[in-house]
Motif scaffolding. Sequence first.
Motif, PDB file in Angstrom:
ATOM      1  N   ARG A 258       0.804  -1.222   0.000  1.00 51.15           N
ATOM      2  CA  ARG A 258       0.000   0.000   0.000  1.00 51.15           C
ATOM      3  C   ARG A 258       0.842   1.280   0.000  1.00 51.15           C
ATOM      4  N   PRO A 259       1.823   1.422   0.912  1.00 53.68           N
ATOM      5  CA  PRO A 259       2.592   2.673   0.912  1.00 53.68           C
ATOM      6  C   PRO A 259       3.292   2.937  -0.425  1.00 53.68           C
ATOM      7  N   ARG A 260       3.808   1.885  -1.035  1.00 49.88           N
ATOM      8  CA  ARG A 260       4.515   2.076  -2.303  1.00 49.88           C
ATOM      9  C   ARG A 260       3.535   2.437  -3.420  1.00 49.88           C
ATOM     10  N   ILE A 261       2.367   1.794  -3.433  1.00 41.77           N
ATOM     11  CA  ILE A 261       1.355   2.113  -4.447  1.00 41.77           C
ATOM     12  C   ILE A 261       0.891   3.555  -4.277  1.00 41.77           C
ATOM     13  N   GLU A 262       0.689   3.982  -3.033  1.00 41.57           N
ATOM     14  CA  GLU A 262       0.276   5.360  -2.770  1.00 41.57           C
ATOM     15  C   GLU A 262       1.336   6.349  -3.223  1.00 41.57           C
ATOM     16  N   ALA A 263       2.615   6.010  -3.015  1.00 40.25           N
ATOM     17  CA  ALA A 263       3.708   6.906  -3.414  1.00 40.25           C
ATOM     18  C   ALA A 263       3.787   7.024  -4.938  1.00 40.25           C
ATOM     19  N   ILE A 264       3.676   5.884  -5.629  1.00 42.03           N
ATOM     20  CA  ILE A 264       3.720   5.913  -7.098  1.00 42.03           C
ATOM     21  C   ILE A 264       2.536   6.710  -7.639  1.00 42.03           C
ATOM     22  N   THR A 265       1.363   6.496  -7.047  1.00 42.47           N
ATOM     23  CA  THR A 265       0.164   7.204  -7.478  1.00 42.47           C
ATOM     24  C   THR A 265       0.330   8.710  -7.329  1.00 42.47           C
ATOM     25  N   ALA A 266       0.814   9.148  -6.171  1.00 41.68           N
ATOM     26  CA  ALA A 266       1.009  10.571  -5.922  1.00 41.68           C
ATOM     27  C   ALA A 266       2.022  11.164  -6.899  1.00 41.68           C
ATOM     28  N   GLU A 267       3.076  10.414  -7.185  1.00 41.88           N
ATOM     29  CA  GLU A 267       4.102  10.885  -8.116  1.00 41.88           C
ATOM     30  C   GLU A 267       3.526  11.065  -9.524  1.00 41.88           C
ATOM     31  N   LEU A 268       2.736  10.096  -9.976  1.00 42.52           N
ATOM     32  CA  LEU A 268       2.160  10.166 -11.314  1.00 42.52           C
ATOM     33  C   LEU A 268       1.152  11.315 -11.427  1.00 42.52           C
ATOM     34  N   ILE A 269       0.299  11.472 -10.409  1.00 39.12           N
ATOM     35  CA  ILE A 269      -0.690  12.543 -10.441  1.00 39.12           C
ATOM     36  C   ILE A 269       0.002  13.906 -10.409  1.00 39.12           C
ATOM     37  N   GLY A 270       1.048  14.012  -9.599  1.00 42.82           N
ATOM     38  CA  GLY A 270       1.781  15.271  -9.509  1.00 42.82           C
ATOM     39  C   GLY A 270       2.444  15.675 -10.814  1.00 42.82           C
ATOM     40  N   ALA A 271       2.759  14.686 -11.646  1.00 50.32           N
ATOM     41  CA  ALA A 271       3.430  14.966 -12.924  1.00 50.32           C
ATOM     42  C   ALA A 271       2.457  15.238 -14.070  1.00 50.32           C
ATOM     43  N   LEU A 272       1.162  15.049 -13.835  1.00 51.56           N
ATOM     44  CA  LEU A 272       0.188  15.248 -14.905  1.00 51.56           C
ATOM     45  C   LEU A 272       0.010  16.729 -15.206  1.00 51.56           C
ATOM     46  N   PRO A 273       0.034  17.105 -16.497  1.00 53.81           N
ATOM     47  CA  PRO A 273      -0.273  18.489 -16.856  1.00 53.81           C
ATOM     48  C   PRO A 273      -1.772  18.740 -16.740  1.00 53.81           C
ATOM     49  N   GLU A 274      -2.186  19.981 -16.932  1.00 50.93           N
ATOM     50  CA  GLU A 274      -3.614  20.295 -16.813  1.00 50.93           C
ATOM     51  C   GLU A 274      -4.419  19.563 -17.879  1.00 50.93           C
ATOM     52  N   GLU A 275      -3.870  19.472 -19.090  1.00 47.63           N
ATOM     53  CA  GLU A 275      -4.502  18.698 -20.162  1.00 47.63           C
ATOM     54  C   GLU A 275      -3.711  17.405 -20.295  1.00 47.63           C
ATOM     55  N   ALA A 276      -4.339  16.265 -20.031  1.00 46.49           N
ATOM     56  CA  ALA A 276      -3.582  15.013 -19.978  1.00 46.49           C
ATOM     57  C   ALA A 276      -4.361  13.847 -20.556  1.00 46.49           C
ATOM     58  N   ASP A 277      -3.612  12.867 -21.056  1.00 41.02           N
ATOM     59  CA  ASP A 277      -4.197  11.578 -21.420  1.00 41.02           C
ATOM     60  C   ASP A 277      -4.047  10.692 -20.195  1.00 41.02           C
ATOM     61  N   LEU A 278      -5.156  10.354 -19.572  1.00 41.51           N
ATOM     62  CA  LEU A 278      -5.101   9.631 -18.315  1.00 41.51           C
ATOM     63  C   LEU A 278      -4.833   8.143 -18.466  1.00 41.51           C
ATOM     64  N   VAL A 279      -4.769   7.652 -19.701  1.00 42.26           N
ATOM     65  CA  VAL A 279      -4.331   6.271 -19.912  1.00 42.26           C
ATOM     66  C   VAL A 279      -2.812   6.221 -19.914  1.00 42.26           C
ATOM     67  N   SER A 280      -2.180   6.944 -20.849  1.00 42.70           N
ATOM     68  CA  SER A 280      -0.714   6.888 -20.945  1.00 42.70           C
ATOM     69  C   SER A 280      -0.025   7.558 -19.769  1.00 42.70           C
ATOM     70  N   GLY A 281      -0.680   8.574 -19.166  1.00 39.53           N
ATOM     71  CA  GLY A 281      -0.031   9.306 -18.096  1.00 39.53           C
ATOM     72  C   GLY A 281      -0.317   8.791 -16.695  1.00 39.53           C
ATOM     73  N   PHE A 282      -1.323   7.923 -16.557  1.00 38.68           N
ATOM     74  CA  PHE A 282      -1.707   7.497 -15.206  1.00 38.68           C
ATOM     75  C   PHE A 282      -2.128   6.039 -15.131  1.00 38.68           C
ATOM     76  N   ALA A 283      -3.203   5.661 -15.828  1.00 39.55           N
ATOM     77  CA  ALA A 283      -3.753   4.309 -15.700  1.00 39.55           C
ATOM     78  C   ALA A 283      -2.774   3.244 -16.157  1.00 39.55           C
ATOM     79  N   TYR A 284      -1.969   3.532 -17.177  1.00 39.36           N
ATOM     80  CA  TYR A 284      -1.018   2.528 -17.670  1.00 39.36           C
ATOM     81  C   TYR A 284       0.233   2.402 -16.783  1.00 39.36           C
ATOM     82  N   PRO A 285       0.931   3.504 -16.491  1.00 41.94           N
ATOM     83  CA  PRO A 285       2.202   3.330 -15.756  1.00 41.94           C
ATOM     84  C   PRO A 285       2.049   2.835 -14.329  1.00 41.94           C
TER      85      PRO A 285
END
Length: 304
Positions: free
Chosen positions: A26-53
């Motif tokens: 859980r802690p590692r999944i939460e950390a990866i999730t926060a990192e990915l969300i923090g890197a998303l631009p305002e306009e984003a593809d949520l598959v390649s930028g979040f759901a996939y990685p």
Amino acid sequence: MDPPDHTRLRGLVSKAFTSRMVERLRPRIEAITAELIGALPEEADLVSGFAYPLPVMVITEMLGVPPEDHERFSGWSEILARSLDPMLTDELISETGRARREFRDYFRDLIAIRRARPGEDFLSALARVEGLTEPELLATCVLLLVAGHETTVNLIANGILHLAGHGLLRQAAERPRQVVEEVLRYDPPVQLTSRIALEDTELGGTRVPKGTPVLGLIGAANRDPAVFPDPDRFDVTRDPGRHLAFGLGIHFCLGATLARLEGEIALAALAGAAPGLELTDPAPPYKSNLVLRGLESLPARLRR
């Protein structure tokens, strides 16, 4: 596989997917999730930028695949996922054979490294198991890597699509477990599965001779009005009941606990970080896959 081989192999692999083992992630999944969300631009593809990685990073860390090799197997995984469809072209059959060979060659080399220099990862533990043949070990690694991320990508992306589309994204933070179960029921990442009759039988009044392939439509079962009231309505407050998104019986999805945890963390975190998220394409494109149904892309505007 059928018992007893299936029982033996599943018993060896399932030790990594117990509720206790998964909860440690859980802690590692939460950390990866926060990192990915923090890197998303305002306009984003949520598959390649979040759901996939996200699931890719989780399952590769579990197996001990070096981060620099992620891109190498992404293409192999996509081809193998498409090969699950019931009707294949000659070209895809050829591509599947090549992908399997390259995937197994990759893992054969990585296993040799882990045997020489064991780590704390699951692959090192598998490599030490006695009684596991090399073909079984290689096939298990490929299965875990493909199944461990292709389906969860679809779970997360489908969840964002339906939650945002129905104006319910905030619910993912308030009732994450119910939300994930309803996404699994309403739009399961695996739409159908296949079996072969081991003996003459009858299903719904239809005779099924021994040796006959049978397709089980999970997506249809999850919309069965005899089981789910108003089944075509996306309702995150419903009792999810006994949906079949993870299968049934001895072949029930080995990674169900991990997939649920990743889905709950991902959707809740996105809802908390961007509660005003808007989809910029009301009808985003889907991949051509029949079995593993998922979005090709999911353009969105994040309002943080």
